[in-house]
Design a protein around this motif. Structure first.
Motif, PDB file in Angstrom:
ATOM      1  N   SER A 135      13.228   2.193  56.826  1.00 37.03           N
ATOM      2  CA  SER A 135      12.120   2.008  57.764  1.00 37.03           C
ATOM      3  C   SER A 135      12.101   3.187  58.726  1.00 37.03           C
ATOM      4  O   SER A 135      13.095   3.911  58.872  1.00 37.03           O
ATOM      5  CB  SER A 135      12.276   0.688  58.528  1.00 37.03           C
ATOM      6  OG  SER A 135      13.518   0.644  59.196  1.00 37.03           O
ATOM      7  N   GLU A 180       4.853  -3.227  65.610  1.00 33.45           N
ATOM      8  CA  GLU A 180       5.071  -2.866  64.210  1.00 33.45           C
ATOM      9  C   GLU A 180       6.238  -3.645  63.627  1.00 33.45           C
ATOM     10  O   GLU A 180       6.272  -3.930  62.438  1.00 33.45           O
ATOM     11  CB  GLU A 180       5.315  -1.366  64.090  1.00 33.45           C
ATOM     12  CG  GLU A 180       4.060  -0.538  64.379  1.00 33.45           C
ATOM     13  CD  GLU A 180       4.338   0.948  64.393  1.00 33.45           C
ATOM     14  OE1 GLU A 180       5.524   1.316  64.622  1.00 33.45           O
ATOM     15  OE2 GLU A 180       3.411   1.739  64.186  1.00 33.45           O
ATOM     16  N   GLN A 200       4.769  -7.134  62.895  1.00 34.77           N
ATOM     17  CA  GLN A 200       3.778  -7.141  61.826  1.00 34.77           C
ATOM     18  C   GLN A 200       3.940  -5.857  61.003  1.00 34.77           C
ATOM     19  O   GLN A 200       3.100  -4.961  61.056  1.00 34.77           O
ATOM     20  CB  GLN A 200       2.361  -7.228  62.411  1.00 34.77           C
ATOM     21  CG  GLN A 200       1.296  -7.483  61.357  1.00 34.77           C
ATOM     22  CD  GLN A 200      -0.070  -7.722  61.993  1.00 34.77           C
ATOM     23  OE1 GLN A 200      -0.169  -7.955  63.185  1.00 34.77           O
ATOM     24  NE2 GLN A 200      -1.112  -7.650  61.202  1.00 34.77           N
ATOM     25  N   THR A 250       4.394  -3.084  57.831  1.00 36.72           N
ATOM     26  CA  THR A 250       3.689  -2.763  56.591  1.00 36.72           C
ATOM     27  C   THR A 250       4.736  -2.517  55.512  1.00 36.72           C
ATOM     28  O   THR A 250       5.707  -1.771  55.722  1.00 36.72           O
ATOM     29  CB  THR A 250       2.822  -1.503  56.762  1.00 36.72           C
ATOM     30  OG1 THR A 250       1.814  -1.772  57.743  1.00 36.72           O
ATOM     31  CG2 THR A 250       2.146  -1.128  55.447  1.00 36.72           C
ATOM     32  N   LEU A 283       5.676  -0.936  52.048  1.00 39.64           N
ATOM     33  CA  LEU A 283       5.265   0.111  51.117  1.00 39.64           C
ATOM     34  C   LEU A 283       5.913  -0.175  49.778  1.00 39.64           C
ATOM     35  O   LEU A 283       7.137  -0.104  49.637  1.00 39.64           O
ATOM     36  CB  LEU A 283       5.687   1.490  51.632  1.00 39.64           C
ATOM     37  CG  LEU A 283       5.309   1.821  53.084  1.00 39.64           C
ATOM     38  CD1 LEU A 283       5.672   3.267  53.400  1.00 39.64           C
ATOM     39  CD2 LEU A 283       3.843   1.558  53.346  1.00 39.64           C
ATOM     40  N   SER A 342      10.816  -9.865  52.728  1.00 38.82           N
ATOM     41  CA  SER A 342       9.807 -10.247  53.735  1.00 38.82           C
ATOM     42  C   SER A 342       9.706 -11.767  53.864  1.00 38.82           C
ATOM     43  O   SER A 342       9.507 -12.292  54.965  1.00 38.82           O
ATOM     44  CB  SER A 342       8.447  -9.643  53.372  1.00 38.82           C
ATOM     45  OG  SER A 342       7.910 -10.245  52.213  1.00 38.82           O
ATOM     46  N   ALA A 384       3.025  -9.521  57.335  1.00 37.70           N
ATOM     47  CA  ALA A 384       3.240  -8.167  56.817  1.00 37.70           C
ATOM     48  C   ALA A 384       2.039  -7.696  56.007  1.00 37.70           C
ATOM     49  O   ALA A 384       1.446  -8.443  55.229  1.00 37.70           O
ATOM     50  CB  ALA A 384       4.497  -8.136  55.951  1.00 37.70           C
ATOM     51  N   ASN A 385       1.670  -6.444  56.213  1.00 38.63           N
ATOM     52  CA  ASN A 385       0.626  -5.816  55.417  1.00 38.63           C
ATOM     53  C   ASN A 385       1.253  -5.189  54.171  1.00 38.63           C
ATOM     54  O   ASN A 385       2.434  -4.831  54.171  1.00 38.63           O
ATOM     55  CB  ASN A 385      -0.083  -4.725  56.231  1.00 38.63           C
ATOM     56  CG  ASN A 385      -0.728  -5.279  57.485  1.00 38.63           C
ATOM     57  OD1 ASN A 385      -1.452  -6.269  57.415  1.00 38.63           O
ATOM     58  ND2 ASN A 385      -0.459  -4.653  58.623  1.00 38.63           N
ATOM     59  N   ILE A 386       0.477  -5.068  53.123  1.00 38.78           N
ATOM     60  CA  ILE A 386       0.961  -4.479  51.873  1.00 38.78           C
ATOM     61  C   ILE A 386       0.213  -3.179  51.605  1.00 38.78           C
ATOM     62  O   ILE A 386      -1.015  -3.122  51.680  1.00 38.78           O
ATOM     63  CB  ILE A 386       0.733  -5.439  50.674  1.00 38.78           C
ATOM     64  CG1 ILE A 386       1.424  -6.784  50.911  1.00 38.78           C
ATOM     65  CG2 ILE A 386       1.222  -4.781  49.386  1.00 38.78           C
ATOM     66  CD1 ILE A 386       2.927  -6.715  50.923  1.00 38.78           C
ATOM     67  N   MET A 387       0.969  -2.139  51.293  1.00 40.11           N
ATOM     68  CA  MET A 387       0.366  -0.870  50.919  1.00 40.11           C
ATOM     69  C   MET A 387       1.036  -0.393  49.629  1.00 40.11           C
ATOM     70  O   MET A 387       2.253  -0.219  49.586  1.00 40.11           O
ATOM     71  CB  MET A 387       0.551   0.170  52.032  1.00 40.11           C
ATOM     72  CG  MET A 387      -0.260   1.450  51.837  1.00 40.11           C
ATOM     73  SD  MET A 387      -0.083   2.605  53.237  1.00 40.11           S
ATOM     74  CE  MET A 387      -0.895   1.671  54.542  1.00 40.11           C
ATOM     75  N   LEU A 410       4.579   4.897  58.290  1.00 39.72           N
ATOM     76  CA  LEU A 410       3.611   3.929  57.781  1.00 39.72           C
ATOM     77  C   LEU A 410       4.196   2.527  57.637  1.00 39.72           C
ATOM     78  O   LEU A 410       3.491   1.540  57.801  1.00 39.72           O
ATOM     79  CB  LEU A 410       3.061   4.393  56.422  1.00 39.72           C
ATOM     80  CG  LEU A 410       2.059   5.542  56.424  1.00 39.72           C
ATOM     81  CD1 LEU A 410       1.685   5.901  54.993  1.00 39.72           C
ATOM     82  CD2 LEU A 410       0.811   5.166  57.209  1.00 39.72           C
ATOM     83  N   GLY A 411       5.483   2.445  57.298  1.00 41.00           N
ATOM     84  CA  GLY A 411       6.070   1.127  57.094  1.00 41.00           C
ATOM     85  C   GLY A 411       7.451   1.215  56.478  1.00 41.00           C
ATOM     86  O   GLY A 411       8.079   2.278  56.472  1.00 41.00           O
TER      87      GLY A 411
END
Length: 280
Positions: free
Chosen positions: A167, A175, A178, A180, A182, A199, A207-210, A226-227
């Motif tokens: 990370s 951050e 919440q 992200t 990767l 997660s 959590a966002n997914i990229m 970014l994450g």
């Protein structure tokens, strides 16, 4: 019987499809069909049974397939033996981008120091695609993690790889709440799945997914803040540009298998590589 007829027949037998064999060999399907027909007429027997799902081998076809594997291997080895300067023995190995990041190149480097007469190539792609390539005879062996078709392939070597959660070194408080994730776009990637499990274990429901298509893009994304992601520990330890990243070693290991196709005649190059792996 011409050698090219045997190559075409072997490819049809391995892919169980005239159309797939045509695609692999770069021919149109009518050409493949005609060459098989000519071979059957020359031998005076049926080699294939055509169905709506593809083709299967007759008993005579099975016998010819076994001979074809041996004959074609001997032809390649004979050329390499007679003129090694022109015809090198080849070895084509498959691996995902993550698996091939550090361990596999290191293995190849040590192997080639002992076997300079062998030309090694690596094919990287998604796990499912690589298994199809191994099934079709396009690659000699495959490094993979997780489950595979045990009826078709067999493990001849395996090793364990440490995983680390990486990370950005400096993160804003929001951050951390919440984050992200990767992840690799390949749904079968073991590191992707481990991050998703992590997660859930830590209740990171927001959590966002990229998704990314390459390991390098994931690493750069973490560097740029970014994450977070999960990658092989050897990747982090082998690089000197990871100062902006903090990492935590996870307790469990990833198990990597080197698999080959069951029942397939093994080339001298593959036999030497397997022997090399077993000696480690």
């Amino acid at each position: 019987m011409e050698s090219q007829d045997l190559r075409i027949f072997k490819c049809v037998a391995e892919t169980k499809s005239l159309s797939k064999a045509a695609e692999v060999l770069g021919y149109v399907q009518p050409h493949i069909s005609q060459r098989i027909k000519n071979l059957e007429e020359e031998l005076g027997t049926k080699l294939l049974i055509r169905t709506n799902r593809g083709v299967t081998l007759t008993n005579e076809g099975e016998a010819l397939f076994n001979y074809a594997q041996r004959i074609l291997l001997l032809m390649e080895e004979a050329k390499a033996e007679v003129n090694p300067n022109k015809f090198k023995r080849s070895l084509i190995i498959g691996a995902s981008q993550t698996v091939s990041a550090t361990k596999v190149p290191s293995l190849f480097s040590s192997f080639l120091k002992e076997h300079r007469d062998i030309e090694v190539k690596i094919k990287t792609d998604r796990k499912q695609v690589l298994q199809e390539m191994l099934s079709y005879g396009e690659i000699d062996g495959l490094f993979l993690s997780g489950t595979y078709n045990e009826a078709q392939f067999e493990t001849v070597y395996h090793y364990a790889e440490k995983m680390v959660l990486i990370s950005p070194l400096y993160e804003a408080p929001e951050e951390k709440d919440q984050p992200t994730l990767l992840i690799n776009s390949d749904g079968n990637c073991i590191y992707r799945n481990r991050l998703l499990e992590f997660s859930k274990e830590h209740h990171l429901h927001k959590a966002n997914i990229m998704e990314f298509d390459s390991l390098e893009a994931i690493l750069q994304g973490v560097r740029d803040g970014l994450g977070m992601s999960v990658v092989p520990a050897s990747v982090v330890k082998s690089r000197g540009d990871m100062k902006s990243i903090e990492y935590q070693e996870l307790s469990e290991d990833v198990h990597i298998d080197f698999v080959v196709k069951k029942g397939k005649q093994r080339s001298q190059s593959l036999k030497k590589f397997i022997h090399f792996l077993e000696s480690l």
